[in-house]
Design an enzyme around this catalytic site. Structure first.
Site, PDB file in Angstrom:
ATOM      1  N   VAL A   1      36.757   8.283  89.080  1.00  0.00           N
ATOM      2  CA  VAL A   1      36.934   7.843  87.696  1.00  0.00           C
ATOM      3  C   VAL A   1      38.361   7.358  87.469  1.00  0.00           C
ATOM      4  CG1 VAL A   1      36.886   8.522  85.267  1.00  0.00           C
ATOM      5  CG2 VAL A   1      35.140   9.393  86.831  1.00  0.00           C
TER       6      VAL A   1
ATOM      7  N   LYS B   1      33.775  18.178  79.771  1.00  0.00           N
ATOM      8  CA  LYS B   1      32.824  18.772  78.838  1.00  0.00           C
ATOM      9  C   LYS B   1      32.873  20.296  78.797  1.00  0.00           C
ATOM     10  CE  LYS B   1      30.068  17.545  82.665  1.00  0.00           C
ATOM     11  NZ  LYS B   1      29.480  16.418  83.335  1.00  0.00           N
TER      12      LYS B   1
ATOM     13  N   LYS C   1      27.455  20.305  76.660  1.00  0.00           N
ATOM     14  CA  LYS C   1      27.510  19.044  75.914  1.00  0.00           C
ATOM     15  C   LYS C   1      26.924  19.210  74.506  1.00  0.00           C
ATOM     16  CE  LYS C   1      27.110  16.279  80.119  1.00  0.00           C
ATOM     17  NZ  LYS C   1      26.133  15.743  81.089  1.00  0.00           N
TER      18      LYS C   1
END
Lengths: 418, 418
Positions: free
Chosen positions: B17, B99, B199
């Site tokens: 990422v 998260k 989440k």
């Protein structure tokens, strides 16, 4: 978390959308937004709101210094443009639902926003409750937006669903759509694709920074879709949809058009039935995103208007990032399209205009061909819209380059045409 | 259209990422954002970027006055919380993808945002490329959000798709998911529902203003789904999905849980296959909205991080409108759920805990029942997660009130149990 702008609204229009909005704002004091005055055209009607709220004099709203937001949900594009222009110049933020007005006056509206620095929001004007403008504006803020395909008109999608899934013919389906309130009594704007191409105009601005006039975009509606086309679609296990699309080409330009298209059953757009809308955004980074929801109607429209009002509380405005902060893209019509064309009378089809013809079905009453043709040929001539000729794109219609013209001659020969 | 904040970024993490982000920012000068320094854990690795860019000293980023944005895409929730805390206190805006960290520290993170007034954005932490947080925050800013249902974990959805569509058993499907990179080598976080409930925790904040701890929400994963469950689903023409859901009750409270569920084939969520995610938002005004896209993976995650960075240019922050500007909702476990339970051994099932049992299939090797049970019974006891018992919600699982207990006795009698 900070304070928010108190919104005092002047509302133009008190039809189903306007009245729905009025009720919701009353029920939602947390929004810090109240309607001070409503301008209506016809003062004679009974309204479900105090009489003191109403006026027929637009200046009462536009010149009221307390009113800092004008919301217009009227049905007259010219009047809407005048209202929006004065409102922005008078220092008010504006929320509008008038897609036709926005499509026709976009350059002027962009200039007004720059001059005045005020917000002009219109999420409800395209795909109603699907937040497509805001997501295009905020979420694809880079050079990676490969393509966008969308069903932006609920009436035509309803009609196509009834033709494809229930075997109705076009006229029956249109009548049913009108009975259920999904199509106007004069349905030309929807059925012939004007509404869709209007929406596509400003969606292209938010997607690619292009500010096209509606008539620079190749489009058609579904008025010529024949029941034999539905039969062909079924044989191929495909649907027919009216698809607005834009695709970035290898040269950095963007091809954009609004045409009926065969869609494979596993395509996201095949999921979109009846009066719903859907948007498929393909980006290099995020792969395909699919947004789906009700695209028209009073409640979905009011819902989007409400979201725009809510956004004004923190002084949100469209930045038109693709237009002002990126190198804006250019529209290109210099591509070829792979099309299906059905017809009764062979002499209506200018075969020589095709680059090549791949299939030729001349046995049945209703004949069809599959071939490749320049987009500019379709843009410049109307034979494919007239005399009951029906043109439908194939699932992957865009061909950017054709390597050799030999192919053309060969395929015409194969088809027994030359 | 005005000037934008120049963003100077300190990046924590240079995995797929982080590296993807670095490349895209280099290729997109229009974003006005550049990475000044990258903090990594392991300085020994070869990196596809100049060596001078890297440091292992987090203070070099956190104390650098030029750096006004910290982006953290690391894999360690505790370290991430420390970084985010210091960054916000040092006056920097923060973008995070963690998260687990957000779910576990949400109250503290909310307080930090209020204290410092800085932005803390984390769109990539739920459903990656689907802009669900931003849309919940901005688009459903009223009291009309009836329910939200979502597939928020791609690994488990991939496994369920392989079990249902291709007849694999759970272990085979899990192995395949691992081979294709859709599941971690230690898949417990995904498979047993921890990731999904994490989440769900902060999505409930943006949807309803609820700030729950992850362990206050009833949840399970898919680890007990049995091939016989897939057979039952097929007979009923249903899918099995791991569904995170929240529903507003008549008393204004909200019921929320994350459990496997039978889903009808015409349900939006049935469209969500393999590693994709999907969100269905039902509101009184806009009917059902469906958002669909890739929910995990380096590119979708980087795409969402990029959108957050882009939003910081116009100083966007979450307002947590439902929490601060509305009457926040409360979570309620005071409902009944309609469930399917399959098992090998009847003695494992506390039949007396059910309000009633509607169906009872005891002939085959693998037995199952369909019944109604209190949510609190499931929250407080684990018999339904253990010893190979499998519990799956029915398509419309929530029953708010039961009129009479007579029904219960009658159905138990019918089932031959009492």
């Amino acid at each position: 978390m900070g304070t928010h702008k108190q919104l005092t609204i002047g509302l133009f229009g008190f039809g189903v959308v306007g009245e729905g909005l009025y009720k919701v704002l009353q029920q939602t004091p947390s929004l810090n937004a109240s309607i001070k005055k409503v301008c209506i055209k016809n003062s004679g009607k009974n309204r479900n709101a105090p009489a003191a709220l109403f006026t027929t004099d637009k200046d009462e709203l536009l010149n009221d210094r307390d009113i800092n937001v004008i919301v217009e949900v009227i049905d007259d594009a010219d009047a809407a443009f005048e209202i929006v222009t004065i409102a922005l110049k008078n220092g008010k933020d504006v929320v509008s639902a008038s897609k036709k007005m926005i499509a026709e006056h976009l350059p002027a509206l962009l200039e007004l926003q720059q001059q005045t620095g005020k917000s002009f929001l219109y999420e409800s004007a395209a795909c109603a409750s699907i937040p497509v403008i805001r997501n295009l504006e905020e979420y694809y803020d880079n050079d990676l937006l490969h393509s966008i395909k969308a069903i932006v008109n609920g009436s035509t999608n309803f009609i196509l669903t009834k033709i494809l899934d229930e075997g109705l013919d076009f006229k029956q389906a249109l009548l049913l759509a009108q009975q259920l309130g999904f199509a106007e009594s004069n349905p030309v704007l929807d059925v012939e694709g004007f509404d869709a191409v209007n929406k596509w105009t400003f969606l292209l601005t938010h997607a690619y920074g292009i500010v096209p006039s509606p008539d620079s975009i190749l489009f058609n509606g579904i008025q010529n879709i024949h029941s034999s086309d539905a039969t062909v679609a079924k044989e191929k296990k495909q649907e027919i949809k009216l698809v607005a699309q834009a695709k970035k080409l290898k040269d950095g330009k963007v091809a954009a058009f609004v045409l009926p298209q065969f869609v494979n059953q596993d395509d996201h757009l095949a999921f979109v039935k009846n009066e719903y809308n859907g948007v498929v955004i393909e980006s290099g980074f995020a792969d395909k995103q699919f947004f789906y929801g009700k695209g028209a109607g009073s409640f979905p429209t009011a819902s989007a208007v409400l979201s725009d009002i809510s956004a004004l509380r923190y002084e949100y405005k469209y930045e038109y990032k693709k237009l002002y902060h990126h190198q804006p893209h250019e529209l290109s019509n210099d591509i070829f399209l792979k099309v299906y064309v059905s017809f009764d009378d062979l002499t209506l089809i200018p075969k020589e205009k095709f680059e090549w013809i791949e299939e030729w079905h001349a046995q049945a009453d209703r004949k069809y061909l599959i071939g490749v043709i320049k987009l500019t040929e379709l843009k410049e001539n109307n034979w494919w819209k007239e005399n009951g000729v029906s043109l439908i794109l194939l699932p992957e219609p865009v061909i950017e380059e054709i390597e050799t013209r030999k192919l053309k001659r060969r395929s015409l020969e194969l088809a027994g045409i030359v």
